[in-house]
Design a protein around this motif. Sequence first.
Motif, PDB file in Angstrom:
ATOM      1  N   HIS A  85      -1.890   2.621  -5.754  1.00  8.05           N
ATOM      2  CA  HIS A  85      -1.536   1.415  -4.997  1.00  8.05           C
ATOM      3  C   HIS A  85      -1.414   1.729  -3.505  1.00  8.05           C
ATOM      4  O   HIS A  85      -1.897   0.970  -2.657  1.00  8.05           O
ATOM      5  CB  HIS A  85      -0.222   0.854  -5.537  1.00  8.05           C
ATOM      6  N   ILE A  86      -0.762   2.847  -3.188  1.00 12.24           N
ATOM      7  CA  ILE A  86      -0.640   3.259  -1.785  1.00 12.24           C
ATOM      8  C   ILE A  86      -2.017   3.473  -1.172  1.00 12.24           C
ATOM      9  O   ILE A  86      -2.297   3.042  -0.044  1.00 12.24           O
ATOM     10  CB  ILE A  86       0.211   4.541  -1.678  1.00 12.24           C
ATOM     11  N   GLY A  87      -2.889   4.152  -1.913  1.00 12.34           N
ATOM     12  CA  GLY A  87      -4.234   4.399  -1.411  1.00 12.34           C
ATOM     13  C   GLY A  87      -5.017   3.121  -1.178  1.00 12.34           C
ATOM     14  O   GLY A  87      -5.817   3.035  -0.234  1.00 12.34           O
ATOM     15  N   ASN A  88      -4.779   2.112  -2.012  1.00 12.65           N
ATOM     16  CA  ASN A  88      -5.477   0.828  -1.864  1.00 12.65           C
ATOM     17  C   ASN A  88      -4.881  -0.037  -0.765  1.00 12.65           C
ATOM     18  O   ASN A  88      -5.588  -0.802  -0.098  1.00 12.65           O
ATOM     19  CB  ASN A  88      -5.452   0.056  -3.192  1.00 12.65           C
ATOM     20  N   GLN A  89      -3.566   0.072  -0.578  1.00 10.28           N
ATOM     21  CA  GLN A  89      -2.854  -0.795   0.364  1.00 10.28           C
ATOM     22  C   GLN A  89      -2.848  -0.271   1.796  1.00 10.28           C
ATOM     23  O   GLN A  89      -2.642  -1.043   2.737  1.00 10.28           O
ATOM     24  CB  GLN A  89      -1.409  -0.971  -0.106  1.00 10.28           C
ATOM     25  N   THR A  90      -3.024   1.034   1.967  1.00 12.90           N
ATOM     26  CA  THR A  90      -2.912   1.636   3.293  1.00 12.90           C
ATOM     27  C   THR A  90      -4.126   2.502   3.598  1.00 12.90           C
ATOM     28  O   THR A  90      -4.983   2.723   2.747  1.00 12.90           O
ATOM     29  CB  THR A  90      -1.638   2.510   3.401  1.00 12.90           C
ATOM     30  N   SER A  91      -4.153   3.031   4.810  1.00  8.59           N
ATOM     31  CA  SER A  91      -5.238   3.943   5.216  1.00  8.59           C
ATOM     32  C   SER A  91      -4.932   5.386   4.832  1.00  8.59           C
ATOM     33  O   SER A  91      -5.750   6.282   5.097  1.00  8.59           O
ATOM     34  CB  SER A  91      -5.450   3.853   6.730  1.00  8.59           C
ATOM     35  N   ALA A  92      -3.774   5.628   4.195  1.00 12.20           N
ATOM     36  CA  ALA A  92      -3.357   7.002   3.888  1.00 12.20           C
ATOM     37  C   ALA A  92      -4.224   7.635   2.808  1.00 12.20           C
ATOM     38  O   ALA A  92      -4.689   6.953   1.884  1.00 12.20           O
ATOM     39  CB  ALA A  92      -1.899   7.011   3.445  1.00 12.20           C
ATOM     40  N   ILE A  93      -4.438   8.946   2.943  1.00 12.38           N
ATOM     41  CA  ILE A  93      -5.121   9.714   1.898  1.00 12.38           C
ATOM     42  C   ILE A  93      -4.145  10.625   1.161  1.00 12.38           C
ATOM     43  O   ILE A  93      -4.470  11.188   0.126  1.00 12.38           O
ATOM     44  CB  ILE A  93      -6.287  10.541   2.468  1.00 12.38           C
ATOM     45  N   ALA A  94      -2.919  10.761   1.706  1.00 12.85           N
ATOM     46  CA  ALA A  94      -1.908  11.620   1.076  1.00 12.85           C
ATOM     47  C   ALA A  94      -0.522  11.173   1.525  1.00 12.85           C
ATOM     48  O   ALA A  94      -0.373  10.457   2.529  1.00 12.85           O
ATOM     49  CB  ALA A  94      -2.136  13.089   1.445  1.00 12.85           C
ATOM     50  N   VAL A  95       0.500  11.591   0.759  1.00 16.38           N
ATOM     51  CA  VAL A  95       1.893  11.262   1.101  1.00 16.38           C
ATOM     52  C   VAL A  95       2.721  12.546   1.199  1.00 16.38           C
ATOM     53  O   VAL A  95       2.470  13.524   0.494  1.00 16.38           O
ATOM     54  CB  VAL A  95       2.533  10.318   0.059  1.00 16.38           C
ATOM     55  N   ASP A  96       3.711  12.513   2.093  1.00 17.48           N
ATOM     56  CA  ASP A  96       4.708  13.574   2.165  1.00 17.48           C
ATOM     57  C   ASP A  96       6.052  12.936   2.496  1.00 17.48           C
ATOM     58  O   ASP A  96       6.164  11.703   2.530  1.00 17.48           O
ATOM     59  CB  ASP A  96       4.308  14.672   3.154  1.00 17.48           C
ATOM     60  N   MET A  97       7.069  13.744   2.753  1.00 14.51           N
ATOM     61  CA  MET A  97       8.400  13.204   3.007  1.00 14.51           C
ATOM     62  C   MET A  97       8.996  13.641   4.349  1.00 14.51           C
ATOM     63  O   MET A  97      10.143  13.276   4.645  1.00 14.51           O
ATOM     64  CB  MET A  97       9.344  13.595   1.869  1.00 14.51           C
ATOM     65  N   GLU A  98       8.267  14.401   5.139  1.00 16.69           N
ATOM     66  CA  GLU A  98       8.865  14.965   6.359  1.00 16.69           C
ATOM     67  C   GLU A  98       8.092  14.690   7.643  1.00 16.69           C
ATOM     68  O   GLU A  98       8.687  14.695   8.726  1.00 16.69           O
ATOM     69  CB  GLU A  98       9.014  16.485   6.219  1.00 16.69           C
TER      70      GLU A  98
END
Length: 257
Positions: free
Chosen positions: A152-165
Amino acid sequence: MIAVFFALSQEVASLKPHVNILKKIRHAHAVFYQAEFCGFPLTIVQSGVGRKVSDLIHQLSKHFRIQFMISSGFAGSVNPRVGVGDLVIGKHVLSPLSEVSEGEIRIGATLPCDAPAVELAVKLGSAASLQLHCGDILSVDKIIRQSSLKRHIGNQTSAIAVDMESFAIVERANAMGIPFIVVRAISDGVDEDMEICENMVTKGGGVDISATARYLLNKPHRIPYLNRLRKQTRQATNTLSAFFPNFITQIYNSLLA
């Protein structure tokens, strides 16, 4: 001086063998490793998980002239083309307006990584024959466990990866006028659920052995998953380890030019 930020002790292992550790300093839950790499000063920061790194950067800046910041470690893929062990170079770091869920994801802020450093990282990663992707990174407040939410994140945004910092670090670097880049390796794929608990990691970024043992006693069927994750984090560590020495050398060359 270059400052490299990692959340976890396992992530620090990607760079630590390549440097000469001169001093270990504890600050709150974090650890600073003052080191040298080929004669150049370097600080490795093991910050613990999450965005509470502004105070660490403030402490560093009181004692050192930081010339370049790197946010590194593991990341989760939100794109089917980005697989486990792949190197991810951030173009921009995104911050959501609210906690990420299956609904609409609205981006509250976008900050760019240093364009010349991004170009250099892509060039060196490709030359090293690493599987590499350059794109946007979304920083989130909690571990994204469900594969459905990753897609869902990949479809909704331009992001290719997630992190927390990364967003907290780039926000501080941007305010201080210090060039910044995200260099991460994928430890969990877009189609994998993350079956771990936050309390399995200490505030300082180490493994909480007692909490992990209790988790496995209560859920022994998760042991194969954790074994797989251990192999995948080792693969991600090896990717970063192969990338960092030449990149740090070239960054220092550009700083001294």
